[in-house]
Design an enzyme around this catalytic site. Structure first.
Site, PDB file in Angstrom:
ATOM      1  N   SER A   1      -6.051   5.411   1.594  1.00 16.36           N
ATOM      2  CA  SER A   1      -4.945   6.311   1.950  1.00 16.36           C
ATOM      3  C   SER A   1      -3.792   5.592   2.635  1.00 16.36           C
ATOM      4  CB  SER A   1      -5.458   7.438   2.847  1.00 16.36           C
ATOM      5  OG  SER A   1      -6.453   8.189   2.183  1.00 16.36           O
TER       6      SER A   1
ATOM      7  N   HIS B   1      -2.637   7.047   7.721  1.00 19.48           N
ATOM      8  CA  HIS B   1      -1.557   7.621   6.932  1.00 19.48           C
ATOM      9  C   HIS B   1      -0.192   7.283   7.538  1.00 19.48           C
ATOM     10  CE1 HIS B   1      -4.042  10.974   4.748  1.00 19.48           C
ATOM     11  NE2 HIS B   1      -4.640   9.792   4.742  1.00 19.48           N
TER      12      HIS B   1
END
Length: 253
Positions: A129, A180
């Protein structure tokens, strides 16, 4: 730019070998660890998973190896889908070597950020991610500072999906928020360096490399062109629909 027009998996792999290789690695490791449970599987998992406390004691490779490991089918499918969606254009624009360097550095930024925030955390983490949000970061950089590399329609797709992803980052449980955020920051920060001498994405640039004897008359070419145009016009809704489906399946599993 973000709609795949390749005729086969083989063609996709020949056009974008780095993206294809990364997807194969992700799926292969998931298959070995989560499905086949091979003897080496647990060793790979324990050796490669992100673990800040272990990094604190000197296991620095864990800042990069989690990028290739995933927690379950939906996790690996979602990240691989995002890579197939957003990776090819960038691979063509900056080249193979720069792309793999960028991908790893963005993933590294996400894991370093996770470590800096909680250096002695005893909670494992894994997934690509951070690297995927690095892709968002460099595309957002294009939107604001390199408008010659991305048109308005694709800029809208990137910004909308990024905002949706950012919202989901904070409302869904079990998400590595720091990976993230810092992955995105890393991708954005690498933009000025990685986009030096970059060219706008153009699918025909690769296809021109085909030999002339590979070109043949296709009686259905006009129908195919009309279908492609329809897909491009509805690209945003198609991508959004696929992401919604992934979210629904993830809730059910």
């Amino acid at each position: 730019m973000f709609i795949r027009t390749e005729k086969s998996v083989k063609e996709f792999m020949s056009y974008y070998p780095i993206v294809a290789s990364l997807v194969i690695i992700n799926l292969s490791l998931w298959l070995i660890i989560d499905v086949l449970h091979l003897p080496i599987a647990m060793q790979l998992y324990q050796w490669g998973i992100g673990h800040n406390l272990s990094v604190f004691y000197g296991e620095y490779w864990r800042l990069i190896t989690p990028v290739f490991l995933h927690a379950g089918l939906m996790h690996v499918l979602f990240n691989s889908f995002a890579l197939v969606l957003f990776g090819p254009a960038l691979e063509q624009m900056i080249g193979k070597f720069k792309f793999i360097t960028f991908y790893l550095l963005a993933g590294l930024a996400g894991n370093i950020g996770t470590y800096i925030i909680e250096p002695t955390a005893n909670v494992p983490h894994l997934g690509a991610s951070g690297a995927v949000y690095g892709l968002f970061g460099i595309y957002v950089f294009m939107v604001f500072f390199r408008k010659n590399l991305i048109d308005q329609a694709n800029a809208q797709i990137v910004l909308t999906i990024f905002v949706i992803g950012l919202v989901m980052t904070f409302i869904r449980p079990g998400i590595n928020i720091y990976a993230h955020i810092f992955g995105f920051i890393g991708g954005f920060a690498l933009g000025p360096i990685m986009l030096t001498k970059a060219l706008p994405f153009y699918a025909g640039r690769i296809r021109k490399k085909r030999k002339s004897n590979d070109i043949s008359f296709d009686p259905n070419r006009w129908k195919k062109r009309q279908l492609t145009q329809k897909i491009k016009k509805n690209a945003f809704w198609i991508i959004l629909g696929i992401l919604v489906l992934f979210g629904i399946f993830n809730r059910l599993l």
